[in-house]
Design a protein around this motif. Structure first.
Motif, PDB file in Angstrom:
ATOM      1  N   THR A 163       0.833  -1.204   0.000  1.00 30.09           N
ATOM      2  CA  THR A 163       0.000   0.000   0.000  1.00 30.09           C
ATOM      3  C   THR A 163       0.867   1.253   0.000  1.00 30.09           C
ATOM      4  O   THR A 163       0.604   2.217  -0.737  1.00 30.09           O
ATOM      5  CB  THR A 163      -0.935   0.007   1.219  1.00 30.09           C
ATOM      6  OG1 THR A 163      -1.780  -1.148   1.174  1.00 30.09           O
ATOM      7  CG2 THR A 163      -1.788   1.260   1.243  1.00 30.09           C
ATOM      8  N   ALA A 164       1.916   1.237   0.826  1.00 34.61           N
ATOM      9  CA  ALA A 164       2.814   2.392   0.883  1.00 34.61           C
ATOM     10  C   ALA A 164       3.479   2.632  -0.470  1.00 34.61           C
ATOM     11  O   ALA A 164       3.569   3.773  -0.936  1.00 34.61           O
ATOM     12  CB  ALA A 164       3.870   2.174   1.966  1.00 34.61           C
ATOM     13  N   ARG A 165       3.954   1.562  -1.094  1.00 33.19           N
ATOM     14  CA  ARG A 165       4.591   1.703  -2.406  1.00 33.19           C
ATOM     15  C   ARG A 165       3.597   2.252  -3.434  1.00 33.19           C
ATOM     16  O   ARG A 165       3.943   3.125  -4.247  1.00 33.19           O
ATOM     17  CB  ARG A 165       5.123   0.350  -2.894  1.00 33.19           C
ATOM     18  CG  ARG A 165       6.097  -0.344  -1.954  1.00 33.19           C
ATOM     19  CD  ARG A 165       7.420   0.339  -1.859  1.00 33.19           C
ATOM     20  NE  ARG A 165       8.365  -0.460  -1.071  1.00 33.19           N
ATOM     21  CZ  ARG A 165       9.493   0.000  -0.563  1.00 33.19           C
ATOM     22  NH1 ARG A 165       9.820   1.271  -0.739  1.00 33.19           N
ATOM     23  NH2 ARG A 165      10.290  -0.775   0.147  1.00 33.19           N
ATOM     24  N   ALA A 166       2.371   1.737  -3.391  1.00 32.73           N
ATOM     25  CA  ALA A 166       1.365   2.184  -4.360  1.00 32.73           C
ATOM     26  C   ALA A 166       1.022   3.657  -4.176  1.00 32.73           C
ATOM     27  O   ALA A 166       0.702   4.358  -5.146  1.00 32.73           O
ATOM     28  CB  ALA A 166       0.103   1.328  -4.233  1.00 32.73           C
ATOM     29  N   LYS A 167       1.109   4.142  -2.949  1.00 29.90           N
ATOM     30  CA  LYS A 167       0.779   5.541  -2.673  1.00 29.90           C
ATOM     31  C   LYS A 167       2.027   6.417  -2.619  1.00 29.90           C
ATOM     32  O   LYS A 167       1.961   7.583  -2.211  1.00 29.90           O
ATOM     33  CB  LYS A 167       0.002   5.627  -1.358  1.00 29.90           C
ATOM     34  CG  LYS A 167      -1.346   4.897  -1.420  1.00 29.90           C
ATOM     35  CD  LYS A 167      -2.136   5.039  -0.136  1.00 29.90           C
ATOM     36  CE  LYS A 167      -3.461   4.282  -0.222  1.00 29.90           C
ATOM     37  NZ  LYS A 167      -4.344   4.770  -1.299  1.00 29.90           N
ATOM     38  N   HIS A 168       3.172   5.834  -3.005  1.00 29.09           N
ATOM     39  CA  HIS A 168       4.439   6.574  -3.110  1.00 29.09           C
ATOM     40  C   HIS A 168       4.878   7.163  -1.763  1.00 29.09           C
ATOM     41  O   HIS A 168       5.427   8.264  -1.704  1.00 29.09           O
ATOM     42  CB  HIS A 168       4.340   7.677  -4.168  1.00 29.09           C
ATOM     43  CG  HIS A 168       3.854   7.187  -5.500  1.00 29.09           C
ATOM     44  ND1 HIS A 168       4.627   6.387  -6.323  1.00 29.09           N
ATOM     45  CD2 HIS A 168       2.652   7.351  -6.140  1.00 29.09           C
ATOM     46  CE1 HIS A 168       3.933   6.087  -7.413  1.00 29.09           C
ATOM     47  NE2 HIS A 168       2.733   6.663  -7.330  1.00 29.09           N
ATOM     48  N   VAL A 169       4.639   6.397  -0.707  1.00 26.00           N
ATOM     49  CA  VAL A 169       5.101   6.784   0.629  1.00 26.00           C
ATOM     50  C   VAL A 169       6.363   5.982   0.927  1.00 26.00           C
ATOM     51  O   VAL A 169       6.355   4.754   0.830  1.00 26.00           O
ATOM     52  CB  VAL A 169       4.020   6.504   1.689  1.00 26.00           C
ATOM     53  CG1 VAL A 169       4.541   6.870   3.084  1.00 26.00           C
ATOM     54  CG2 VAL A 169       2.746   7.271   1.372  1.00 26.00           C
ATOM     55  N   PRO A 170       7.459   6.645   1.289  1.00 23.91           N
ATOM     56  CA  PRO A 170       8.705   5.918   1.547  1.00 23.91           C
ATOM     57  C   PRO A 170       8.549   4.904   2.677  1.00 23.91           C
ATOM     58  O   PRO A 170       7.837   5.154   3.659  1.00 23.91           O
ATOM     59  CB  PRO A 170       9.696   7.022   1.936  1.00 23.91           C
ATOM     60  CG  PRO A 170       9.108   8.279   1.381  1.00 23.91           C
ATOM     61  CD  PRO A 170       7.622   8.103   1.421  1.00 23.91           C
ATOM     62  N   VAL A 171       9.225   3.765   2.537  1.00 20.46           N
ATOM     63  CA  VAL A 171       9.251   2.723   3.562  1.00 20.46           C
ATOM     64  C   VAL A 171      10.666   2.640   4.110  1.00 20.46           C
ATOM     65  O   VAL A 171      11.619   2.455   3.353  1.00 20.46           O
ATOM     66  CB  VAL A 171       8.818   1.359   2.995  1.00 20.46           C
ATOM     67  CG1 VAL A 171       8.977   0.267   4.049  1.00 20.46           C
ATOM     68  CG2 VAL A 171       7.381   1.417   2.481  1.00 20.46           C
ATOM     69  N   GLN A 172      10.788   2.770   5.416  1.00 18.91           N
ATOM     70  CA  GLN A 172      12.113   2.720   6.041  1.00 18.91           C
ATOM     71  C   GLN A 172      12.288   1.411   6.801  1.00 18.91           C
ATOM     72  O   GLN A 172      11.598   1.161   7.780  1.00 18.91           O
ATOM     73  CB  GLN A 172      12.309   3.891   7.002  1.00 18.91           C
ATOM     74  CG  GLN A 172      13.671   3.873   7.701  1.00 18.91           C
ATOM     75  CD  GLN A 172      13.832   5.015   8.680  1.00 18.91           C
ATOM     76  OE1 GLN A 172      13.197   6.055   8.534  1.00 18.91           O
ATOM     77  NE2 GLN A 172      14.684   4.829   9.677  1.00 18.91           N
ATOM     78  N   PRO A 173      13.205   0.558   6.379  1.00 17.60           N
ATOM     79  CA  PRO A 173      13.459  -0.673   7.139  1.00 17.60           C
ATOM     80  C   PRO A 173      14.222  -0.372   8.426  1.00 17.60           C
ATOM     81  O   PRO A 173      14.969   0.600   8.509  1.00 17.60           O
ATOM     82  CB  PRO A 173      14.309  -1.511   6.175  1.00 17.60           C
ATOM     83  CG  PRO A 173      14.984  -0.502   5.298  1.00 17.60           C
ATOM     84  CD  PRO A 173      14.030   0.654   5.174  1.00 17.60           C
ATOM     85  N   VAL A 174      14.005  -1.198   9.419  1.00 21.19           N
ATOM     86  CA  VAL A 174      14.786  -1.143  10.661  1.00 21.19           C
ATOM     87  C   VAL A 174      15.323  -2.551  10.879  1.00 21.19           C
ATOM     88  O   VAL A 174      14.618  -3.428  11.373  1.00 21.19           O
ATOM     89  CB  VAL A 174      13.938  -0.702  11.860  1.00 21.19           C
ATOM     90  CG1 VAL A 174      14.795  -0.630  13.116  1.00 21.19           C
ATOM     91  CG2 VAL A 174      13.280   0.644  11.592  1.00 21.19           C
ATOM     92  N   SER A 175      16.546  -2.769  10.467  1.00 16.38           N
ATOM     93  CA  SER A 175      17.097  -4.120  10.505  1.00 16.38           C
ATOM     94  C   SER A 175      18.485  -4.115  11.118  1.00 16.38           C
ATOM     95  O   SER A 175      19.199  -3.114  11.085  1.00 16.38           O
ATOM     96  CB  SER A 175      17.148  -4.726   9.103  1.00 16.38           C
ATOM     97  OG  SER A 175      17.980  -3.954   8.260  1.00 16.38           O
ATOM     98  N   LEU A 176      18.837  -5.247  11.666  1.00 13.56           N
ATOM     99  CA  LEU A 176      20.139  -5.434  12.284  1.00 13.56           C
ATOM    100  C   LEU A 176      20.698  -6.753  11.782  1.00 13.56           C
ATOM    101  O   LEU A 176      20.108  -7.813  12.015  1.00 13.56           O
ATOM    102  CB  LEU A 176      19.999  -5.453  13.809  1.00 13.56           C
ATOM    103  CG  LEU A 176      21.269  -5.493  14.642  1.00 13.56           C
ATOM    104  CD1 LEU A 176      22.094  -4.229  14.415  1.00 13.56           C
ATOM    105  CD2 LEU A 176      20.910  -5.626  16.122  1.00 13.56           C
ATOM    106  N   GLU A 177      21.800  -6.688  11.062  1.00 14.60           N
ATOM    107  CA  GLU A 177      22.422  -7.905  10.545  1.00 14.60           C
ATOM    108  C   GLU A 177      23.550  -8.324  11.467  1.00 14.60           C
ATOM    109  O   GLU A 177      24.428  -7.539  11.806  1.00 14.60           O
ATOM    110  CB  GLU A 177      22.963  -7.690   9.133  1.00 14.60           C
ATOM    111  CG  GLU A 177      23.535  -8.967   8.526  1.00 14.60           C
ATOM    112  CD  GLU A 177      23.883  -8.815   7.063  1.00 14.60           C
ATOM    113  OE1 GLU A 177      25.092  -8.868   6.745  1.00 14.60           O
ATOM    114  OE2 GLU A 177      22.966  -8.624   6.252  1.00 14.60           O
TER     115      GLU A 177
END
Length: 331
Positions: free
Chosen positions: A183-197
């Motif tokens: 939905t965020a991609r379709a509405k052009h809203v940035p998605v911020q990952p929070v990941s720890l490798e």
């Protein structure tokens, strides 16, 4: 994690149990709501959102639950509208353990060996007779012809739990976050990952550490899982229905955020796993909170997705926001 942020192969193996495990193995199960006659399927709205605000800047939190109905098509017009009106969507915190491909291939024989009890005993030989007979009855009901006799109790518990929730129409793979992201991609809203490798420098040591898990802890894990499958599947279905239909008030009473997670505890007795878990979990929590506070400061509206267990537990994220002076509005 409300899936647990766990490092190490053995911790990941018991993760599915710990997610929904809310019954202390030492206490009798309390009276629970009756099983819903029909597990909700089709399109459902999901829960309302928590509002975390500072001034006119707001973080809208969608809290996820596991397991959920397999055939649920999750959709919420209000969540879609929140996403469209936001400047950022914050992904759930995610932990990944990185082992190189070729190095991981060398672990296969060790991992296969580690699936079995270190002393070579079968479950019939290693379990108390009454527990073995209870497990055997559930194996016939949920595992069919699967031969788990030679598995170590920790993994036998994981297999039983996974197959049992599947048979009652539940799944841990509900795709709620995938739909939010789409939905965020379709509405052009940035998605911020929070990941720890987490690089695993000595993966073979993780496998060797499996042998340090006390057999008594593994047996407690299987006993707790057997009790869950015997008595708690109706409650898990009820919880799934309440989440799906957005009834947060009734759902809260069934979350039991303070109950022991016996299977995770069995693994965390091993000092190396315990130390790694404490360090990594603290880093992941800190990373998500930092990202959330930065998002609140920078944006008028942000949407975040986290597990309900991590959000609502006494020292969870909601409590942290309150302690830091944010205004909280409950759904």
């Amino acid at each position: 994690m409300c899936r647990l942020a766990i490092v190490g192969w053995s911790l990941l193996a018991c993760c599915a149990i710990a997610v929904g495990h809310r019954v202390n193995a030492q206490e009798p199960a309390a009276a629970e709501p009756r099983l819903e006659e029909i597990l909700v399927v089709g399109e459902q709205p999901g829960p309302a959102m928590w509002r975390v605000a500072k001034g006119d800047h707001t973080l809208w939190i969608l809290a996820t639950l596991e397991p959920l109905p397999k055939d649920m098509v999750w959709h919420s017009k209000s969540v879609d509208e929140r996403i469209a009106a936001s400047q950022l969507v914050l992904a759930p915190p995610e932990l990944s353990a990185h082992v190189g491909f070729f190095r991981s291939m060398t672990l296969v024989p060790s991992l296969l060996h580690a699936r079995h009890a270190p002393n070579g005993q079968t479950l019939e030989q290693s379990l108390p007779h009454d527990l073995y007979m209870r497990w055997l009855a559930l194996r016939v009901k949920y595992l069919g012809h699967a031969d788990d006799e030679k598995l170590r109790p920790l993994l036998a518990a994981a297999n039983l739990y996974r197959r049992a929730i599947d048979q009652v129409g539940l799944t841990h793979d509900s795709h709620v976050w995938q739909r939010i992201e789409a939905t965020a991609r379709a509405k052009h809203v940035p998605v911020q990952p929070v990941s720890l490798e987490i690089p695993i420098d000595n993966p073979k040591q993780y496998v060797r550490d499996l042998s340090a898990i006390p057999s008594a802890g593994e047996i407690d894990c299987l006993r707790s899982t057997v009790g869950l499958v015997e008595t708690q599947l109706p409650v898990m279905r009820t919880r799934a229905n309440l989440w799906s239909t957005g009834d947060i008030e009734k759902l809260r009473a069934l979350l039991r955020p303070d109950a022991a997670e016996t299977c995770a505890g069995a693994v965390l007795v091993v000092p190396s796993f315990q130390e790694e878990y404490a360090r990594v979990n603290a880093q992941l929590q800190s990373a998500w909170l930092a990202a959330a506070e930065k998002a609140i400061a920078a944006n008028v509206s942000t949407v975040a997705v986290v597990s309900m267990a991590e959000l609502l537990k006494p020292n969870g994220w909601l409590a942290t926001f309150r302690a830091r002076g944010y205004e909280i509005t409950e759904p």
